[in-house]
Design a protein around this motif. Sequence first.
Motif, PDB file in Angstrom:
ATOM      1  N   ARG A 148     -39.268  68.977  22.792  1.00  0.00           N
ATOM      2  CA  ARG A 148     -40.714  68.844  22.847  1.00  0.00           C
ATOM      3  C   ARG A 148     -41.089  67.984  24.042  1.00  0.00           C
ATOM      4  O   ARG A 148     -40.555  66.884  24.220  1.00  0.00           O
ATOM      5  N   VAL A 151     -43.095  73.328  24.131  1.00  0.00           N
ATOM      6  CA  VAL A 151     -41.697  73.455  23.721  1.00  0.00           C
ATOM      7  C   VAL A 151     -40.924  74.180  24.817  1.00  0.00           C
ATOM      8  O   VAL A 151     -41.319  75.250  25.266  1.00  0.00           O
ATOM      9  N   HIS A 179     -54.062  65.639  22.455  1.00  0.00           N
ATOM     10  CA  HIS A 179     -52.614  65.525  22.434  1.00  0.00           C
ATOM     11  C   HIS A 179     -52.050  66.914  22.704  1.00  0.00           C
ATOM     12  O   HIS A 179     -52.473  67.893  22.105  1.00  0.00           O
ATOM     13  N   PRO A 202     -43.890  77.951  24.121  1.00  0.00           N
ATOM     14  CA  PRO A 202     -44.862  77.641  23.078  1.00  0.00           C
ATOM     15  C   PRO A 202     -45.579  76.322  23.371  1.00  0.00           C
ATOM     16  O   PRO A 202     -44.963  75.370  23.860  1.00  0.00           O
ATOM     17  N   SER A 203     -46.866  76.300  23.032  1.00  0.00           N
ATOM     18  CA  SER A 203     -47.690  75.139  23.362  1.00  0.00           C
ATOM     19  C   SER A 203     -48.818  74.996  22.344  1.00  0.00           C
ATOM     20  O   SER A 203     -49.261  75.983  21.760  1.00  0.00           O
ATOM     21  N   ALA A 204     -49.258  73.766  22.103  1.00  0.00           N
ATOM     22  CA  ALA A 204     -50.403  73.520  21.221  1.00  0.00           C
ATOM     23  C   ALA A 204     -51.171  72.320  21.761  1.00  0.00           C
ATOM     24  O   ALA A 204     -50.588  71.416  22.365  1.00  0.00           O
ATOM     25  N   GLU A 247     -48.597  69.439  23.203  1.00  0.00           N
ATOM     26  CA  GLU A 247     -47.151  69.623  23.052  1.00  0.00           C
ATOM     27  C   GLU A 247     -46.732  70.956  23.653  1.00  0.00           C
ATOM     28  O   GLU A 247     -47.402  71.976  23.486  1.00  0.00           O
TER      29      GLU A 247
END
Lengths: 454, 454, 454
Positions: A342, A319, A315, A360-362, A317
């Motif tokens: 998001r 931003v 998954h 920003p990312s994860a 995400e």
Amino acid sequence: MAKLATLLPLLLFLLTASLVFSRNTDREQYGEGGEHPAESEQSSNNPFFFDEKSFRTPLKTREGNLRILDRFTQRSHLLRGIEKYRLAVLEANPNAALMPTHYDTDEILFVVAGRATITLMRKENKESYNLRKGDILRVEAGTTHYIINRHNKEQLLIAKLLETMSVPGQVQPFFGIGGRNPESYYTSFSKNILEAAFNTEDEKVRKVFQENQEGAFVSVPQEKIRQIAQQASSSSEEGRTHGGRRRGPFNLFEKHPTYSNQHGQIYEVDSSDYPALQAQDISVAYAIIRGGSMLAPYYNSKAFKVALVVDGKGHWELVSPYGSARSGEGRESQEESVSYQRLSAELSDGNGLVVPPGHPSAIVAEGGQDLRVLCFGINAEENQEHRLAGRDNIYNKMNKAEREIFFKAPETEVREVLNAQRDAGIVEGPKGSQESESEGRGRAFQSILGFAGF
Amino acid sequence: MAKLATLLPLLLFLLTASLVFSRNTDREQYGEGGEHPAESEQSSNNPFFFDEKSFRTPLKTREGNLRILDRFTQRSHLLRGIEKYRLAVLEANPNAALMPTHYDTDEILFVVAGRATITLMRKENKESYNLRKGDILRVEAGTTHYIINRHNKEQLLIAKLLETMSVPGQVQPFFGIGGRNPESYYTSFSKNILEAAFNTEDEKVRKVFQENQEGAFVSVPQEKIRQIAQQASSSSEEGRTHGGRRRGPFNLFEKHPTYSNQHGQIYEVDSSDYPALQAQDISVAYAIIRGGSMLAPYYNSKAFKVALVVDGKGHWELVSPYGSARSGEGRESQEESVSYQRLSAELSDGNGLVVPPGHPSAIVAEGGQDLRVLCFGINAEENQEHRLAGRDNIYNKMNKAEREIFFKAPETEVREVLNAQRDAGIVEGPKGSQESESEGRGRAFQSILGFAGF
Amino acid sequence: MAKLATLLPLLLFLLTASLVFSRNTDREQYGEGGEHPAESEQSSNNPFFFDEKSFRTPLKTREGNLRILDRFTQRSHLLRGIEKYRLAVLEANPNAALMPTHYDTDEILFVVAGRATITLMRKENKESYNLRKGDILRVEAGTTHYIINRHNKEQLLIAKLLETMSVPGQVQPFFGIGGRNPESYYTSFSKNILEAAFNTEDEKVRKVFQENQEGAFVSVPQEKIRQIAQQASSSSEEGRTHGGRRRGPFNLFEKHPTYSNQHGQIYEVDSSDYPALQAQDISVAYAIIRGGSMLAPYYNSKAFKVALVVDGKGHWELVSPYGSARSGEGRESQEESVSYQRLSAELSDGNGLVVPPGHPSAIVAEGGQDLRVLCFGINAEENQEHRLAGRDNIYNKMNKAEREIFFKAPETEVREVLNAQRDAGIVEGPKGSQESESEGRGRAFQSILGFAGF
């Protein structure tokens, strides 16, 4: 009035047509005039995510195929910064070879899986390399080369970042030896020129260059593969140098990982490791995220990351700031506001991602299986990854005085939050299943048009 | 016929609509498809001049604001050469701070007025600098930083040249600590990811990062400012170096002025003075023109100058070639001609100007008050300023033989004209008041479309 | 129904208009929004070939003229990679001079024929060079310079590659001394500014700078030419150096040719010979192809070649990939295919050509007369020319094992074809007359839109 009624459909058509043309213009404006404006509607709401439908397959036979991601600017004007790059994936069956070809693009290859032999016909000499998983090789534009899957059981999988030169984002393949598809470029010259060039009858020339009916991939007898592979060098050897510059492959896994803990590893190679990457200002990274672990929120200071999910599920995400340009609706008056949304995507093998600088990312690996992601970094020099959580969180650099100025919560609470995560880079992932997008706090992506910064 | 009459308005509407769409297309073509094509009509006839209406204010509270000039290509396609740059002005009240933020752009800061402390959270360390008027500092893209006005009475004014990377001309701010406006980018991540990243309950994380209701600028207690400023270094100290490269600020007024006489001074800093400017190929110049004096006509060989009027009032003239592409009207037949027009503007504090390479330009300071102009130079390396009047006039390089070939007036008259002005760079200005634009000999700007060169 | 009939023409007009607007949008999309979209229809079917109608003549008097090729992106979006370059040709009568001027572009000059003296008014000094056939000189943007044809019988012919900076592809000339056409840029400044700048009455200033009624080219007395030429240096002397860098001209014919045989010669100069070429990454080449001989098929690995036919007649063929994007018609189903088409042109003096990187190309000189072609190379560094026929054919690098994998014809036939031509670079041309285009095997150019690669 009966006559008016007769005319109305026509009038309405005209009106509609005009509006459609107007909308087309808008869409082209944001899509930067790609060849297939209509296709941009197929893209998802997340302009940075690419599923299998975003890939085309210009070369394909039973023995292998080359898939290439659509031009980035065909997707969104937000990707203009990388419009000259393309991501491609080459797949070849055991003992199959991609015919000799040259492209009008520079290429950085990465061997995702399998074993290959690549031969480059450079102006002054011919070079052959035996490639294995993790090998990175630069192939300069215009170098005629062929690639053989030298394994007799495993598939060969190579990812490529192409940097175009002629027309930004457009890649052109040139095959000298061909047939029906691909053709040979020789056969487009006129008869007289071919005869004079080869000092041979036209028919003989055409027979030699145009007899291949197998297509872009051909099957190679194992004994010939052995013969060729024997003369090739590899990344584990010294690597051939030419004028002091290493031209052979470099293996990414030879480096110590930048991050390594029970949650996974991140390997990174840049021009200080492999100088051939310098000319194009590219880096290559590879993240192995254990099932259930997470690449913690971070951002790149300068680089675009063009990533390919190599294995596993997860998954993602990202931003993104938006709405600054056109807040208006639902907010007070004309005041501008800085807010974020998001963008998320469920990842699986073969998906492409772009992480723009600053965003920003994860990434979370789904439980039960490692998630492997290959990342090409564009504008790699001076790029820094800034971690937004974990031990090396940028907010941990602030001292008490600074924290008390900017954080409005009590200092003890702030320190508690900043220090609770003791891992860095890759951390334990969310315990439960991922919440669905609609549950998230981030607002839905309303319109690409509003995504404008200032 | 009655029925025809009924239909005519509809038909006319359709016709008009079609024409409007066509015109839109044209306008976008010249405006390079900016987000707000309609706004380009607000721009004045001088595509190189920017008054206060050309600035937007994406960040604003009682304690400060950030104003940013519109994208250059939103104004005119003539500015395509600098489309990736933006000019911005930051203003902060005494003891106010701009919250920690990072941009997806490189920045060159110049302190126009006041005293600041800036803290940069770089990957490997944190650096703080006390800045004063005239300090230049490069802030690399993606560096989270905050800026405090450390004076308790004076306003802080900082000019910035931003070089965008992701989408040419588009700037995106990222705040980690926020509230309603700006938001915190953390709060767009989904609950599960935030909890795992910080190993803490979602609510606690959100409380810490999203409690700021003051907005982008916050008021700072003086004692905290002292504490932070004490640990900071400044341009008058050695300046911190990192890997042999000076990373701290450089003060423009430490340099000897390039020109200095009773009419004013010009200060210029380039990468030979401050190597941090090299990566972006930027220079910074500052002209102080005494009231009633004039920056004599000159042109830049290679650089675009993006200027900000910092103080005072004045009159600016720029000479631009045009009409070469479409002479036709009012002239004989199809013959092309090379002619020029005068673009002028009345200057006051806060106006922006662009001087493109090759274009002759002059600035007159209105009597009674000094005019101060800050200039960022883009494509600075190898740029030369060629003076068109005064002692160092380029035509003074010609010898008698050359003058007699090209000047058709008698040699004595030519020499008289070329030698009458003994000052250089900045000279005495016009005696009377400025003639109004309509009195000038230069033709009015007829159409941006005709401004085409060849 | 009578009324409907009355309306129909109007309706049809509206419908047509709408469709036309739609088509315009498409065309602009591919033409990249040039100023004269309508003119792109004048271009031939070969987007890489430019006949005399593709040149404009912005400067022209009885004594000389300057012709300049249209902006490349005005022709085709396929030329976007070189959109900032322009090709120009300067012609001056015996003893005529082009007035002092500066451009907002860098220039590489090549003397095609005749003898010139050029004087550059650089910031720190003035430099004069006597130029002869084959001399290459870089003139930096913004350098005011004049050029005299110092021969009293021969025409002077200079080819120029201009690299634009302000607006990509747009060139602006600035004349300080002028009259009606060209005007002087001085006279666009307002009266008060001119008077203050020169400390002289406006009328006197205007008289000095605006008295030239001869136009851009003036006739120069022979005695003055001698005077100026005496003080000038030349490429055969050491060449002036500035800071270790040679700034004077370099003569192409001083180098040994890269290829030389009974069929002709190729001369090539790059930045290793003449460092002034490095800043722009340009190379200069000159091919002399004997009547009836042929520049054998080859491709450039990285460089665009912008060429000018200097003398003679010939036949040019370029092989271009296309159809990959939209194969569909006439082929089975949705399968994509890689195929090529032949673009050809009959060459004569003054024609322009562009050879994009990767594209195979060949040029045949018509019998009875040498064909001379000047080539500017853009993206010259690391470029390699790969020969597709002749002794140094890239396919000759393959060994037997490789040939047997990729060529489907018997090894003996392959070797026979690859080895029959013993010359290299320039070879004997076709024996008979050129076949007409329609006889060729290459398919006709169907549509620029289909020319898309992938």
